[in-house]
Structure formats: structure tokens, C-alpha cells
Design a protein around this motif. Structure first.
Motif, PDB file in Angstrom:
ATOM      1  N   GLY B  60       4.044  -6.758   8.180  1.00 59.89           N
ATOM      2  CA  GLY B  60       2.362  -7.466   8.002  1.00 59.89           C
ATOM      3  C   GLY B  60       2.192  -8.916   7.681  1.00 59.89           C
ATOM      4  O   GLY B  60       2.246  -9.371   7.493  1.00 59.89           O
ATOM      5  N   ILE B  61       2.744  -8.435   6.349  1.00 59.30           N
ATOM      6  CA  ILE B  61       2.204  -9.702   4.983  1.00 59.30           C
ATOM      7  C   ILE B  61       2.873 -10.861   5.110  1.00 59.30           C
ATOM      8  O   ILE B  61       2.213 -11.505   5.327  1.00 59.30           O
ATOM      9  CB  ILE B  61       2.821  -9.211   3.582  1.00 59.30           C
ATOM     10  N   ASP B  62       4.460 -11.143   5.193  1.00 54.07           N
ATOM     11  CA  ASP B  62       4.756 -12.461   6.178  1.00 54.07           C
ATOM     12  C   ASP B  62       4.426 -12.861   7.200  1.00 54.07           C
ATOM     13  O   ASP B  62       4.420 -14.108   7.103  1.00 54.07           O
ATOM     14  CB  ASP B  62       6.237 -12.019   5.651  1.00 54.07           C
ATOM     15  N   ALA B  63       3.520 -12.195   8.059  1.00 50.35           N
ATOM     16  CA  ALA B  63       3.194 -12.221   9.447  1.00 50.35           C
ATOM     17  C   ALA B  63       1.947 -13.478   9.219  1.00 50.35           C
ATOM     18  O   ALA B  63       2.001 -14.101   9.978  1.00 50.35           O
ATOM     19  CB  ALA B  63       3.053 -11.219  10.606  1.00 50.35           C
ATOM     20  N   ARG B  64       1.650 -12.598   7.826  1.00 51.13           N
ATOM     21  CA  ARG B  64       0.135 -13.325   7.718  1.00 51.13           C
ATOM     22  C   ARG B  64       0.047 -14.862   6.913  1.00 51.13           C
ATOM     23  O   ARG B  64      -0.804 -14.804   6.167  1.00 51.13           O
ATOM     24  CB  ARG B  64      -1.005 -12.752   6.680  1.00 51.13           C
ATOM     25  N   SER B  65       1.140 -14.946   6.336  1.00 47.37           N
ATOM     26  CA  SER B  65       2.171 -15.955   4.622  1.00 47.37           C
ATOM     27  C   SER B  65       2.484 -16.203   5.102  1.00 47.37           C
ATOM     28  O   SER B  65       3.463 -16.455   4.224  1.00 47.37           O
ATOM     29  CB  SER B  65       1.554 -14.734   3.550  1.00 47.37           C
ATOM     30  N   ASP B  66       2.733 -16.929   6.486  1.00 45.46           N
ATOM     31  CA  ASP B  66       4.212 -17.685   7.028  1.00 45.46           C
ATOM     32  C   ASP B  66       5.356 -17.319   5.476  1.00 45.46           C
ATOM     33  O   ASP B  66       5.785 -18.359   5.740  1.00 45.46           O
ATOM     34  CB  ASP B  66       3.329 -19.172   5.890  1.00 45.46           C
ATOM     35  N   GLY B  67       5.576 -16.294   6.113  1.00 45.77           N
ATOM     36  CA  GLY B  67       6.902 -15.705   5.144  1.00 45.77           C
ATOM     37  C   GLY B  67       7.074 -15.221   4.215  1.00 45.77           C
ATOM     38  O   GLY B  67       7.798 -15.104   3.362  1.00 45.77           O
ATOM     39  N   VAL B  68       6.129 -16.316   3.093  1.00 42.88           N
ATOM     40  CA  VAL B  68       5.978 -16.330   1.413  1.00 42.88           C
ATOM     41  C   VAL B  68       5.806 -14.437   1.062  1.00 42.88           C
ATOM     42  O   VAL B  68       6.480 -14.394  -0.017  1.00 42.88           O
ATOM     43  CB  VAL B  68       5.442 -17.318   0.849  1.00 42.88           C
ATOM     44  N   GLY B  69       5.235 -14.370   1.504  1.00 41.50           N
ATOM     45  CA  GLY B  69       4.084 -12.842   0.894  1.00 41.50           C
ATOM     46  C   GLY B  69       4.577 -11.403   0.393  1.00 41.50           C
ATOM     47  O   GLY B  69       4.234 -11.097  -0.694  1.00 41.50           O
ATOM     48  N   GLY B  70       5.947 -11.229   1.074  1.00 38.63           N
ATOM     49  CA  GLY B  70       6.916 -10.538   1.086  1.00 38.63           C
ATOM     50  C   GLY B  70       7.711 -10.298   0.136  1.00 38.63           C
ATOM     51  O   GLY B  70       7.641  -9.476  -0.967  1.00 38.63           O
TER      52      GLY B  70
END
Lengths: 414, 260
Positions: B60-70
Motif C-alpha cells: 500500500g505504501i509503495d503504491a502511493r509513493s511511486d515505490g519509494v515509501g517502503g
């Protein structure tokens, strides 16, 4: 062992006046379980007690030299202990220091013994042995010896990451005085040759994927500041030309350390460290802040202000360009505000899309408001610049910053 | 309003964040159960670590952050800073609410700015480990290094050293957190103090005895080199200390004096 230790002492001691320390800008991937890997980022593995970084094993191959340059500790007429490494010794030290994570690679310079080609050939052999016999992918910086043959320079470009020819003295007239055996054409010729070769390889790479690397980290040079009478304007114009024409990656500046008691060079009590620092700041403005030389120094002001940094100095001379509106001005102009660096400028431009920025935001983002506050407008700023003429503003900036913080090197010599 | 207790693992924290959202509950705090000090006033909500839930949160985090959030959230977690759990929760909440990857570039937002600052601290510590790790070769041909970084960066430094020292076996051991990395020329693995391959005692012993015959010689050469490249006329200890803070000295060969 004791002999190697002695050589290392002599030949690193003689190499330390070369300010170049960079180990960045080269990508050399480790294949087939070789040793070492360069991913473009430089790493400073240690720092000497004078605060300079130690990134590479920086040594001379030998300090025997047929030249007699007044500014150089290894000049022929200087009475110092001489030594010379063998190729194997340099390779062994490099590999073993690298394996212990002491260094990023090797910086190999040399005095000129016998002839330019004879010297260059030894340097190339060290690099070639490291790359071919030891599958070494660490960083290698070699000196391009003025007057060396194109064939050797070409080979050096294939095995090293960076080559440098040091100009040292920032005008040909002065060079003639202090280094009678040297001349500008001998220095500029190899630079031009290497720059053209690098272009040729780059073109070839577009068509043939397996084209070998050629000088991936480019070229650099060094200018000595304060050993001859050139102004900062002359020095910066020279550097600017080298960046544009020879496309150098870096010009290093070395405040002249009074090592010589030679009457061709001035007697200084201490190296001109503040001036050196200001020249570096100006160099940064050229490379990262899109300034041109004539915005920093001019015929009317040929030398940099030692009391304030060149960006403040620019702002004080151009009151018509300020204040800058943080929420509206374009990136280029935000970059010109004293106290705002490249990173803060990027943060400002990205963040203001989402919301209006105030003084508090800027402070938290890391803007040096001590300087910036005189040159910006935004909600929360008390813009008072109009009320001050340049001289008064200058005094306010000077008194708001402790001298020690502004120029850390002063604290020891002030 | 509950206080969530998790087991101290990254997956545990992600599970706790999952439960916060599932409960539609603003957590008072999310705390590692090992360091939690009991208090009667709080509504406690212990969390059972569930890797499926953890994975859903990361996706979910990656999906909402262009993959950088995780990766960002993982690095924040490794900072071990007090209260970092709630900060991470708030960052996740921001990403979920805004559903705009660019929100991570709004440095006027206190949660975004804080994450950027912590991420910078972590990156600096990783970079310092790249710089300040010093290997010593033991007589079993393994290169040993001992570190005690400010943050838990062991999981972040393995790739760098594996790429660089692909042809030599090495160990990097964190003496503060009692675990480390072992690379055997083929594989990189985590080891702890009780590892069969290398006990903690072995790591220590490598420093005192059973060094390779030539190790001392190269250390002396390095120390001598470090001494002779200093320009005395330019001595500036303040600058030296700023770049190389004292707390890192104990593992830097060149800063060890005395032993000849």
C-alpha cells in the motif's frame, strides 16, 4: 618492510601538496569476483589532522626530479631524501590497503626522472598491473606527465579513472619565472589530447556497446594560490576556460604552503587559507550555481572579498535583484540568495507547489536565515533591506556571524 | 484511542499499523513490548505479528509513493529513535489520505520533513560505515571488522561490501546490537553472537591475537601514511573532529596510538 615504510614516508610526504582528493564520478563494476567496485560515489575513508580527506593512497612513484620548480618540495636543487618505489611495491600497497577498506584506490604522481616518457611508462605499468593481473576495480588517478607521448597517454586513459596535469602557476609569465623548464603548451597539449580521445570513445560507445572505458572520471588540474601575483579574476578566468574548453571535471586550488626557501617565490608566514577558501566558494558558484566569472569578480573588483563569501558579495553589489520572493521567484534566482544552497533551493521549489512557505518553514528546511533574511520576502519575514545601504548591510551580516563559523580555518591563524 | 504493542520487529510494526487502520483508531502510541513500561491508564492493544498483513501495508505504501515509501519506512524503523513508530504511522496515514506521491516532497509538512531528516541521518551513518569500517585479516584468511554504529545500519551496508570485496571472506560485527554480516565469497548472511561459524569471542580474538602474519605490517604502513600526509602548516583539529568524530576512533587503525 622497514625499507617500504621509509619509502612510503618520503613519497607520501612529497605527494601531500596535491590537493586533489576526489574518488567520485567513475562507475567501474566488479565482474567475475574481482576486487573492488566503484559506483560513482566518492568515499573519504579518513581525515588528516589538517582536516583534509584521505580517499586514495596518494604517493609519488619517485621524488627524483630533473626539474627545478621553485614552488615544489621535490625540485632538483632542494636537499631532501630521495626514494623510488618499484611497480610491485605500489601494487602491493594499493591492494592491501584497499582490502582493509583504508582507501578507494590509488593516486599516483611522480617526479620526472630521466624523461617524461620513462616516467609515464612506469605509472601506466602500475595501473595496467592492477587492472589486468589483479582484476582491480577501485579508483586510479594518474598524473599525465607533460611531454609524454600520445601512445602512453592513451594507454593511461584506458587503465585509469582520472588523469591530471597540474598547471600550478596561474599564468605563463609567472610560470616561466618559477619553473623555467615548464611551459603552458606542454601542459595544455596532453589535456586537449585526452579531452578529444574521451570524446572519441564516447562517440564510439554509441555504436559499439563493448567500447572500453576511457577516463570515466575525466581530468582535473591544480592551481597554486598565492605563490605568484595573479588576481582572483585571472585565476577564475583560467579555471572557467579549463571547465569550458578542456572540459575538466575539477580545478583544485592550493593555498601556497611556504615549503621553499627559494627566492623566486614569496615568503609567507602561513598559507593563504582564507583566500583559498574564497576561491573554492567562487568555483562552486561557477559549477553549481550557474554564475559567470564576471558576476563574481571584475576588472573593478579583481579580488574576492576575504570578509564575506562571494555570494554575499554578489548580492551586496546587486541590490536591484533583491529581495527574492520565495514563493514566486524561479529556481535560478532562489539559488542566488546567500544562505540558500542547492538542496534548500530544491526543497523550496518542490514544497511551494503544495503550500505557501513562510520563514519558519525555511528555517526548518535548513536555510541559513542569518544571511538569507536580508535578501528574501515571504510570509513572516521582516524585509528591511530597503532601509540599509550596502555598507551597513555588510556590517550587519558580518556581526551576525561569528568569524569562526564563517571561515573555520581562521580560528587557528587569526 | 489505544496503545499498540508490537514485538519490536519491522513486520510487527507494519502489522500494528495495519490494525490501527482496521480498527479505525488513532493510536496513542505504538510501542515495542520489550521496552513498554506498564501503566494502568492505557487501553492496551497487543498485536500478533502477521507477515501477510505487513506485506499488504508495504504494498500500500509503495503504491502511493511511486515505490519509494517502503524503503523509506524501513530506514526510519532502523533509526531506533524514540517515538519513531508513531512518526512512521503518521507518514503512512499521510500517504493514504493524500494519495499523491509528490506529497513526500512537501518539506513544509512536519512529518515529511522529519522523515527526510531521519533518512539523511541514516544515510550519513551508512556512508560513515562505508568509510570507517577497517578490516583486519586473521590467520584463517577472513577479514574482520567491528563496528558500533549510532543506528541499526547492518541491514543496509551488506550490498556495498559484497560488491566491493567479492573475492575475500569477511565479517562485519555490530558489538552494540550483537549481530553482524558474514560473507563467505558466495553468500551473504546474518550472524549473531552464538553463530557456529563465528562466535562473538572469535570476532574479538581477531583483534587481539590470531592475526595474519602480515597484518601488523600493513597496519604500521597505514599509520605511517596517515601521519606523513598531514600538512603541519595547515593543522586544524576542529575540522578534523567535525569530519571524524571521536566516537568512531576506536575502530580506526590510524587513530590507535601506542602499539608499535
Amino acid at each position: 618492510m622497514s625499507r617500504t615504510l621509509e619509502k612510503l614516508t618520503i613519497l607520501s610526504g612529497a605527494a601531500k601538496y596535491d590537493a586533489s582528493c576526489s574518488s567520485s564520478g567513475s562507475k567501474r563494476a566488479n565482474h567475475n569476483k574481482g576486487l573492488g567496485n566503484s559506483d560513482g560515489m566518492g568515499i573519504c575513508h579518513s581525515y588528516t589532522e589538517d582536516g583534509r580527506c584521505v580517499s586514495l593512497l596518494k604517493i609519488l612513484f619517485t621524488n627524483h626530479c630533473i626539474y627545478d620548480c621553485a614552488y615544489c618540495v621535490s625540485r632538483r636543487s632542494n636537499d631532501v631524501r630521495r626514494a623510488a618505489f618499484t611497480v610491485e611495491e605500489v601494487v602491493d600497497l594499493t591492494i592491501n590497503f584497499y582490502r582493509r577498506n583504508y582507501i578507494e584506490g590509488l593516486f599516483l604522481s611522480s617526479g620526472i626522472f630521466k624523461s617524461a616518457d620513462y616516467t609515464m611508462e612506469r605509472l601506466v605499468r602500475v595501473a595496467k598491473t592492477l587492472r589486468q593481473q589483479h582484476n582491480f576495480n577501485g579508483y586510479i588517478h594518474l598524473k599525465a606527465i607533460p611531454g609524454a607521448s600520445p601512445e602512453l597517454l592513451h594507454e593511461a586513459g584506458l587503465y585509469s579513472d582520472r588523469l591530471s596535469v597540474n598547471i600550478e602557476i596561474p599564468s605563463e609569465v609567472s610560470l616561466k619565472k618559477v619553473a623555467p623548464e615548464k611551459n603552458y603548451p606542454d601542459i595544455i597539449t596532453p589535456m586537449n589530447y585526452l579531452s578529444d580521445e574521451k570524446d572519441r570513445y564516447k562517440d564510439e560507445k554509441k555504436h559499439i556497446r563493448k567500447t572500453p572505458l576511457f577516463l570515466p572520471a575525466g581530468q582535473s588540474t591544480q592551481l597554486i594560490v598565492g605563490a605568484s601575483p595573479e588576481s582572483d579574476l585571472q585565476i577564475l578566468n583560467l579555471a572557467d576556460g579549463l571547465y569550458k574548453q578542456q572540459r575538466l571535471k575539477r580545478v583544485y586550488y592550493s593555498g601556497y604552503v611556504p615549503i621553499a626557501t627559494d627566492n623566486r617565490v614569496p615568503v609567507l608566514k602561513a598559507p593563504p587559507l582564507v583566500r583559498e577558501n574564497r576561491v573554492y566558494q567562487a568555483d562552486w558558484l561557477l559549477r553549481f550555481y550557474h554564475f559567470s566569472v564576471d558576476e563574481i569578480v571584475s576588472e573593478a573588483h579583481p579580488n574576492l572579498d576575504l570578509e564575506v563569501d562571494p555570494k554575499v558579495s554578489y548580492a551586496l553589489r546587486h541590490p536591484e535583484k533583491f529581495p527574492v520572493d520565495i514563493n514566486k521567484a524561479d529556481y535560478e534566482m532562489i539559488l542566488r540568495v546567500p544562505g540558500i544552497g542547492v538542496k534548500s533551493a530544491m526543497k523550496i521549489v518542490k514544497s511551494r507547489v503544495h503550500q505557501r512557505l513562510n520563514l519558519d518553514h525555511l528555517q526548518r528546511m535548513g536555510v541559513a536565515l542569518k544571511r538569507a533574511r536580508f535578501f528574501i520576502t515571504c510570509p513572516g519575514s521582516q524585509y528591511q533591506h530597503k532601509d540599509y545601504e550596502a555598507g551597513r548591510l555588510r556590517q550587519m551580516i558580518l556581526s551576525s556571524e561569528s568569524v569562526a563559523r564563517q571561515t573555520p580555518q581562521l580560528s587557528l591563524f587569526g | 484511542m489505544s496503545l499498540y504493542l508490537y514485538d519490536g520487529s519491522f513486520d510487527g510494526l507494519l502489522t500494528a499499523i495495519f490494525e490501527c487502520f482496521a480498527d479505525r483508531c488513532e493510536p496513542i502510541d505504538i510501542v515495542n513490548e520489550e521496552i513498554y513500561q506498564a501503566s494502568l491508564l492505557e487501553d492496551l492493544r497487543p498485536v500478533q505479528t502477521d507477515t501477510t498483513k505487513a506485506e499488504r501495508v508495504i504494498k500500500g505504501i509503495d503504491a502511493r509513493s511511486d515505490g519509494v515509501g517502503g524503503e523509506l519506512v524501513y530506514q526510519l524503523f532502523l533509526s531506533e529513535l524514540a517515538g519513531i513508530e508513531l512518526r512512521i504511522y503518521r507518514l503512512v496515514r499521510l500517504l493514504v489520505r493524500q494519495n499523491d506521491p509528490n506529497i513526500l516532497e512537501n518539506f513544509a509538512n512536519p512529518d515529511v520533513l522529519y522523515s527526510a531528516q531521519v533518512k539523511k541521518m541514516i544515510s550519513r551513518e551508512v556512508h560513515r560505515m562505508h568509510a570507517f569500517v577497517r578490516f583486519q585479516k586473521a590467520d584463517n584468511d577472513i577479514y574482520y571488522a567491528v563496528i558500533s554504529p549510532d543506528f541499526n545500519v547492518i541491514p543496509l551496508i551488506g550490498d556495498h561490501f559484497q560488491r566491493r570485496y567479492a573475492d575475500q571472506p569477511w565479517v562485519i560485527f555490530d558489538t552494540r546490537r550483537h549481530y553482524g554480516l558474514y560473507y563467505d565469497v558466495n553468500n551473504l548472511s546474518f550472524i549473531d553472537a552464538s553463530s557456529d561459524i563465528l562466535s562473538f569471542a572469535t570476532v574479538n580474538a581477531a583483534v587481539n591475537s590470531s592475526l595474519d602474519g602480515l597484518e601488523d605490517q600493513y597496519q604500521q604502513l597505514w599509520k605511517q601514511y596517515f601521519q606523513s600526509v598531514t600538512i603541519q602548516e595547515r593543522r586544524n583539529i576542529k575540522l578534523h573532529l567535525r569530519h571524524m568524530p571521536r566516537r568512531y576512533w576506536k575502530y580506526l587503525i590510524e587513530k590507535q596510538v601506542g602499539r608499535k
